[in-house]
Design a protein around this motif. Structure first.
Motif, short mmCIF file in Angstrom:
data_model
loop_
_atom_site.label_atom_id
_atom_site.label_comp_id
_atom_site.label_asym_id
_atom_site.label_seq_id
_atom_site.Cartn_x
_atom_site.Cartn_y
_atom_site.Cartn_z
N SER A 191 42.31 21.60 60.21
CA SER A 191 40.92 21.29 60.53
C SER A 191 40.81 20.49 61.81
O SER A 191 40.10 20.86 62.75
CB SER A 191 40.30 20.50 59.36
N GLU A 192 41.55 19.37 61.87
CA GLU A 192 41.28 18.41 62.95
C GLU A 192 42.11 18.63 64.20
O GLU A 192 41.69 18.28 65.29
CB GLU A 192 41.48 16.99 62.42
N HIS A 195 41.90 23.27 64.57
CA HIS A 195 40.52 23.80 64.57
C HIS A 195 40.46 25.26 64.17
O HIS A 195 39.83 26.09 64.84
CB HIS A 195 39.86 23.60 65.96
#
Lengths: 141, 147
Positions: free
Chosen positions: B94-95, B98
């Motif tokens: 996610s971080e 992406h």
């Protein structure tokens, strides 16, 4: 949805011709096992197991329908008009199930034709099945 | 908590003990990049991804395919708590990476196809159901830490 390119159509026709004649009934039968919710459409069968005569017969009917769609690949919307009306008004199959069947067709192709079912064939067949699903859903609303 | 039957546990362990990681990994990622070309967006630095042949021969794709497949090992060993096993990996995807979590399902479908091709008739409906259930849990866990 994307349109089928000339290459897609050629790939699908060639691959379907190759797999023609071999046992292709198993995809619909797989669906009954892997996605049990699809059995709800067959509550009128006494025996809902995938190897029952009713299931095998019906699997063949469905796959012949897909084979017919290959011959109508240049105008699926028109070619599948009557089948769409059947699914919309009589059978009332939720169109989400077309996606499930398409997935199982791809899995069966991989199982039966591991070397022929290359990524290029996979993408063309996936696009074709999506186009068939769309054409089948045409008359729903 | 996910309930696994004995058959499902045995099937997953069996599949992962039998597949050749250096064949299945590259084949899966390559297939994903061909069948769902928008996934190439995550591999801008990988060089030639212009066509299926280029993708199949791409050494970076192969290497990364193996990495991804080995990423599943921990889930196979911790089937009773895949969610927590993958908490950090989820944050990473996610971080840092992406990655749109919808892509996890696409890769999982490609892996199903490749495994089906390897196993042939051994990939019965029951085996498929177990494998897809496992992959669904993996996919869900990987998406859990997205905010």
């Amino acid at each position: 949805m994307t349109t089928l390119t000339a290459k897609d159509k050629q790939t699908v026709k060639a691959f379907w011709a190759k797999v023609s004649g071999k046992s292709r009934t198993s995809a619909p039968l797989l669906m009954l096992v892997v996605y049990p919710q699809t059995k709800t459409y067959f509550s009128h069968w006494q025996d809902q197991s995938p190897n029952s005569p009713a299931a095998r017969k019906h699997g063949k009917t469905v796959m012949m329908g897909v084979g017919d769609a290959v011959t109508k690949i240049d105008d699926l919307k028109e070619g599948l008009k009557e089948l769409s009306e059947l699914h919309a008004f009589t059978l009332r199959v939720d169109p989400a199930n077309f996606k499930i069947l398409s997935h199982n067709i791809l899995v069966v192709m991989a199982v039966m034709f591991p070397t022929d079912f290359t990524p290029d064939v996979h993408v063309s067949l996936d696009k074709f099945l999506a186009a068939v699903s769309l054409a089948l859903a045409e008359k729903y609303r | 908590m996910v309930e696994w039957t004995d058959f499902e546990r045995a099937t997953i362990k069996d599949i992962f003990s039998k597949i050749e990681y250096d064949v299945v990994g590259p084949a899966t990622l390559a297939r994903c990049l061909v069948v769902y070309p928008w996934t190439q967006r995550y591999f801008g630095k990988f060089g030639n991804l212009y066509n299926a042949a280029g993708i199949a021969e791409n050494a970076m794709v192969s290497k990364h395919g193996i990495t991804i497949l080995h990423g599943l090992d921990r889930a196979v060993k911790n089937m009773d708590d895949i969610k927590n096993t993958y908490a950090e990996l989820s944050v990473l995807h996610s971080e840092k990476l992406h990655v749109d979590p919808d892509n996890f399902k696409l890769l999982a479908d490609c892996l199903t196809i490749v495994v089906a091709a390897r196993f042939g008739n051994g990939f019965t409906g029951e085996v498929q159901a177990a494998f897809q259930k496992f992959m669904a849990v993996v996919v869900s866990s990987l998406g859990k830490q997205y905010h």
